[in-house]
Design an enzyme around this catalytic site. Sequence first.
Site, short mmCIF file in Angstrom:
data_model
loop_
_atom_site.label_atom_id
_atom_site.label_comp_id
_atom_site.label_asym_id
_atom_site.label_seq_id
_atom_site.Cartn_x
_atom_site.Cartn_y
_atom_site.Cartn_z
N LEU A 156 87.59 50.41 4.15
CA LEU A 156 87.67 49.97 5.01
C LEU A 156 89.13 49.30 5.00
CD1 LEU A 156 86.14 48.83 7.96
CD2 LEU A 156 85.51 46.54 6.09
N ALA A 199 95.58 45.60 8.34
CA ALA A 199 94.21 45.05 8.63
C ALA A 199 93.37 44.85 7.74
CB ALA A 199 93.49 46.26 9.49
N ARG A 209 85.07 20.57 -29.58
CA ARG A 209 86.80 20.18 -30.11
C ARG A 209 86.49 18.84 -30.47
NH1 ARG A 209 92.25 21.27 -30.30
NH2 ARG A 209 93.47 19.36 -29.72
N GLN A 212 90.44 23.55 -18.22
CA GLN A 212 91.07 22.10 -18.58
C GLN A 212 90.99 21.20 -19.63
OE1 GLN A 212 94.01 20.81 -16.39
NE2 GLN A 212 93.75 19.40 -17.21
N ILE A 213 89.56 21.80 -19.95
CA ILE A 213 88.24 21.57 -21.50
C ILE A 213 89.03 21.78 -21.75
CG2 ILE A 213 85.82 21.43 -22.10
CD1 ILE A 213 84.80 21.44 -19.10
N HIS A 214 89.40 22.91 -21.60
CA HIS A 214 90.25 23.91 -23.21
C HIS A 214 91.60 23.66 -23.33
CE1 HIS A 214 86.63 26.73 -22.82
NE2 HIS A 214 86.84 27.34 -23.87
N GLU A 246 85.97 40.99 0.47
CA GLU A 246 84.35 41.31 0.76
C GLU A 246 84.54 39.73 1.75
OE1 GLU A 246 81.32 42.98 -0.32
OE2 GLU A 246 82.99 43.97 -1.77
N SER A 296 87.31 33.12 1.80
CA SER A 296 86.63 32.19 2.51
C SER A 296 86.89 31.33 3.86
CB SER A 296 86.54 31.27 1.06
OG SER A 296 86.78 31.42 0.37
#
Lengths: 406, 256
Positions: free
Chosen positions: A125, A130, A270, A338-340, A365, A368
């Site tokens: 498509l 386009a 951690r 961020q946690i890691h 697809e 947003s």
Amino acid sequence: MDFSLTDEHRMVQEMVRDYAQREIAPIIKEYDRKQEMAPEILPRMAELGLLGICLPLRYGGQGMDYIALGLVCEELEAVDSSMRVVMSVHVGLNCLGLFQWADEEQKEAFLIPQARGEKIACFGLSEPGAGSDVAAIQSTARRDKGNYVINGEKMWISLASKAHHVMWVARTNPDAPDPHDGLSAFLVELDRPGITRGDIHGKLGVRAGSTGWISFQDVRVPEKNRIGKEGEGFKIAMSALDNGRYTVAAGATGLIRACLDESVQYANQRQAFGRQIGKIQLIQAKIAHMVQSYDAARLLYLHAGWLKNLGKRNTRQTSLAKWFATDASFEAASQAIQIHGAYGYSDEYNVERYLRNARGAIIYEGTSEIHQLIQAGYALGLRGDAPLRKELPAYDRDKWQENCSE
Amino acid sequence: MNIVVCIKQTPDSAAKVVAENGQVSWGDSPLVMNPWDEYAVEAALTMQEEQGGDVTVISIGEEGVKDALKTGLAMGCSNAFLISDPAMQNADSQAVARVLAAAIQKIENVDIAFFGRQAIDGDMGVTAAQTARVLGWPILSLASSVGAVNGSIRVERNVEEGRQVVEGKLPVAVSVVKDIGDPRYPSFMGIRKANRATIPVWTLADLGIEAPDTNVRWPEIMNPPEHEITNEIVSGDSPDEIATILADKILSEKVL
């Protein structure tokens, strides 16, 4: 209201989870670094029956329902997005497009080998100029002695270099007052003369997948390869997207789950400031948001799948599920990094790949932004769902699993 | 070849075992086919592919155990039977063996009974041998590969010193280990069949036996005692100094 999965659903889910964890998880980093698709993936998915999961046995499929398709996508993308992309383009966009719109002869010729995984299918498509603006498609198909002659170029096509078939959308009527009505859809075998194609490298994410371009130069295609009527191309493409987007929504849900699981594991192990970081409230807040996103995304896609099973239009619900899950998966991946901490920023852990993979789905697809327009359009009464000449068939377990040889 | 696989439903291998008031709790872990038994199913199906015949999967337990049997059907087994009887609650492994033996006899003309090496919950690892004893069959235990040769069976066993090839006459009981090969995934055809199958339920009366005595009990189960561990990093200006501090600490803690 019944929220439970059937035994069949659970068995499919476990089977695909085992497959993805056992066979794909150990090799995925290597192929992601190489920017190549592991060669065993497509034959193995075909062998397992995944490439025809939600099609009736009589069309070469496995007779499962649309919920099973969603569950499979969730499990695959919990390991890597490139796996789910195969389901999106081959099953969601192409096979289900044929299932909805093709005539019996075309289903015999194209759908059966695709559902069996003997032929791999992609969806053409988007073009260099386009994407969201589908009406700007430049590719043309003109009639010539019982054939069509197709010209044009498609871009950002998943499986472009791997597929045997493409669902190609081209302009058959340049004079249509509404340019959407001038488009038609064709199922084209990719070994026809005049076709060149290749892979695109250097993508931010989905590096273990195959994304490419396809160019048609005076490609002759018989009239019997046209899917639906002339001028129905836009409607066919949009129906196909209702199914492709569903797989993306379900997959992104799996990506959120993967971010959550790895974050929980890391947070419990951690140590910082003399305790596990999972005991720190700012870390807990991130985990809580991932839980919220996962549950909401899962409910949204399962609801869309349930509507599909009933044969009800689900354009709005699928769009909402896709918009929510893909945005949420990007955020979940970012927070997982961020946690890691610094470890999350390196490819020693999976979460950096999750972030790169999540980014693409906010574009493909339906960006947003497009989904926000769709949602606002429904809410404001600016758009509605006109009945289609052919609707996606509702799920009928007895009929779909009917086969005298079993 | 007529093959039976004896399986057990256990908590998932990821389940966390906790002992509470002398009893085991698996929390709300999902119940699955004992992972070791999946290898037994794989061995049985491979044998069937080579030799033809039927693979019947059997288990003892309540209605929910049908889920584990369905996994067997989905993997490709031809038939499944559940043995369910209130008298089997808290049965020990020899009672289980007597009931499995009775079921194998009821199925008739069974050539091989396959077992996983042990169940991940009880970890006894004796059911295969005990069932063979009740049946009066030989047991080839801990097989890493199996093949049939003219009315007998040949298995390989991995032993510490190398590999052992053992041959036994049919009928025979075989317990298998991981090296047999990865268990296959359920196929879609199998999943469809499993979900349409009606699994017959046999009581002890159907097997023509009385409830066997259970002689082994587990009066108490406890978690390993928790160890208090503290870490301390010894630092100093030179290796000699660090070694001296470390040696003093070791001596003062009476480790040496």
